[in-house]
Design a protein around this motif. Structure first.
Motif, PDB file in Angstrom:
ATOM      1  N   PHE A 126      24.744  12.584  -2.481  1.00  0.00           N
ATOM      2  CA  PHE A 126      25.483  11.403  -0.706  1.00  0.00           C
ATOM      3  C   PHE A 126      23.844  10.485  -0.154  1.00  0.00           C
ATOM      4  O   PHE A 126      22.532  10.259  -0.359  1.00  0.00           O
ATOM      5  CB  PHE A 126      25.079  12.924   0.262  1.00  0.00           C
ATOM      6  N   SER A 127      24.071   9.575   0.858  1.00  0.00           N
ATOM      7  CA  SER A 127      23.912   9.014   1.069  1.00  0.00           C
ATOM      8  C   SER A 127      24.086   8.733   2.998  1.00  0.00           C
ATOM      9  O   SER A 127      25.238   9.469   3.316  1.00  0.00           O
ATOM     10  CB  SER A 127      23.804   7.523   0.511  1.00  0.00           C
ATOM     11  N   LEU A 128      22.487   8.770   3.623  1.00  0.00           N
ATOM     12  CA  LEU A 128      22.904   9.070   4.799  1.00  0.00           C
ATOM     13  C   LEU A 128      22.585   7.904   5.529  1.00  0.00           C
ATOM     14  O   LEU A 128      21.601   6.742   5.356  1.00  0.00           O
ATOM     15  CB  LEU A 128      21.979  10.032   5.699  1.00  0.00           C
ATOM     16  N   GLN A 129      23.124   7.726   6.931  1.00  0.00           N
ATOM     17  CA  GLN A 129      22.625   6.536   8.017  1.00  0.00           C
ATOM     18  C   GLN A 129      23.257   6.924   9.734  1.00  0.00           C
ATOM     19  O   GLN A 129      23.602   7.911   9.996  1.00  0.00           O
ATOM     20  CB  GLN A 129      24.476   5.993   7.916  1.00  0.00           C
ATOM     21  N   LYS A 130      22.280   6.372  10.312  1.00  0.00           N
ATOM     22  CA  LYS A 130      21.765   6.808  11.526  1.00  0.00           C
ATOM     23  C   LYS A 130      22.132   6.218  12.156  1.00  0.00           C
ATOM     24  O   LYS A 130      22.404   5.202  12.659  1.00  0.00           O
ATOM     25  CB  LYS A 130      20.240   6.970  11.877  1.00  0.00           C
TER      26      LYS A 130
END
Length: 367
Positions: free
Chosen positions: A171-175
């Motif tokens: 998974f990847s996260l974007q703030k």
């Protein structure tokens, strides 16, 4: 042994786990407890602080940072000090979840002694990533691939342990503002495509060693998996050879940016016929499992390919906050090369106030 802290209720029910442990630079510990929401006849002296995310100070005192957790098996902290926890699908949790811990928040499943929703001053917090169910059935331990660059295009991304189908997700996260949203992807092949002697037993926890290797702990037991009571520890080393596939999906103000792990065919990647994008949500109506609703196939307005042939900037006709977006990309590699992974699932809680040009520059800086 030494008792560091105590004070939460517990009994002999097989759901009564305490999960963790995380530790910060100030020597505070962080743990999470499973909820007792389903145990209506539970004794009063066995209640208290169930389904809570707890901070344990060095003196052993407890502070509730969040409540409403159902079964938060996995806790992890990234290099920026942000904390995340998983939760399992069931009742109010219509998806498997990866949640960003925001102190003073509720996460959907009140425990027996929690305030009712209409009297609780703490706001509800949506999951950072809603993981499709039953594509995954029980995502548990998580960790971050933070190894000084050894994981190449996946450096900084997260790994989730999917117990039931015996695999790993990425998974990847974007703030966005003060919190996160993001996307998840397959990381290991489906169980039926893996030789019997190479299958993971049942991933339940994971961690990255100082050398950068990923360690995955797995088990199988009669109660949860219908098998023998066995366990394993598997080491997965980073590889310099990464398949051509979707590296990361990020939201923009008008659509999405898809970043690939290698060079794509510009003409093929610019053809809207090579993408299927759909969006849907799940509205809980009191049942254990919740079906999809309001699903539609999204219309693509335009696609721009970056000069380095690694990024596709997709503009849609409309963005729907509160929906999960599913992406399937056909073979757009050189000579119609297929992708792995070729699918992604993005949770759009908020539409970013940022244009695609800024997103492309930010994406390039993160490579």
């Amino acid at each position: 042994s030494t008792v560091v802290a105590s004070g939460w209720g517990y009994n002999e029910d097989y759901h009564d786990w305490t999960f963790g442990v995380l530790r910060d630079a100030q020597k505070n510990y962080y743990i999470a407890t499973a909820s007792d929401y389903a145990q209506k006849g539970r004794a009063k002296n066995a209640q208290g602080l169930r389904g809570h995310f707890l901070k344990v100070a060095p003196d052993g005192s407890l502070e509730t940072l969040a409540r409403g957790l159902r079964y938060p098996t996995g806790l992890a902290m990234n290099r920026h000090g942000a904390m995340f926890f998983t939760d399992n699908q069931g009742v109010q949790n219509t998806f498997n979840e990866i949640n960003h811990l925001v102190p003073g928040s509720r996460y959907g499943v009140p425990a027996l002694d929690d305030p009712p929703a209409d009297k609780d001053p703490w706001p509800d917090r949506e999951p950072a990533i809603k993981i499709p169910h039953p594509w995954t059935r029980s995502v548990n331990g998580i960790c971050f691939l933070e190894s000084g660059g050894k994981w190449g295009p996946f450096e900084g991304h997260g790994i989730g342990c999917e117990y039931d189908t015996r695999g790993l997700i990425r998974f990847s996260l974007q703030k966005i503002g003060d919190t996160y949203q993001g996307a998840c992807y397959p990381f290991t092949l489906p169980e039926d495509q893996v030789p019997q002697d190479q299958r993971l037993l049942g991933p339940i926890c994971c961690a990255v060693s100082p050398s950068g290797d990923l360690y995955v702990g797995g088990l199988r037991d009669r109660g949860g998996g219908g098998g023998n009571n066995v366990g394993e520890l598997v080491r997965i080393k980073p590889s310099e050879q990464v398949p051509l596939g979707i590296r990361e999906v990020r939201a923009s103000h008008e659509g999405f940016v898809i970043d690939f792990t290698g060079l794509i065919d510009a003409a093929a990647a610019a053809d809207a016929a090579n993408y299927t994008i759909s969006s849907y949500r799940r509205i809980w109506k009191g049942t254990y499992a919740t079906p999809d609703s309001d699903r539609r196939t999204e219309r693509i307005r335009s696609i721009a390919i970056s000069q380095d042939r690694r990024t596709a900037v997709i503009t849609l006709h409309e963005m729907r906050p509160g929906f999960v977006y599913e992406f399937a990309v056909r073979p757009v590699g050189p000579n119609h090369q297929a992708l792995w992974p070729a699918e992604a699932f993005y949770t759009l809680n908020q539409v970013p106030e940022i244009d695609t040009e800024e997103l492309q520059n930010e994406n390039a800086d993160n490579r």
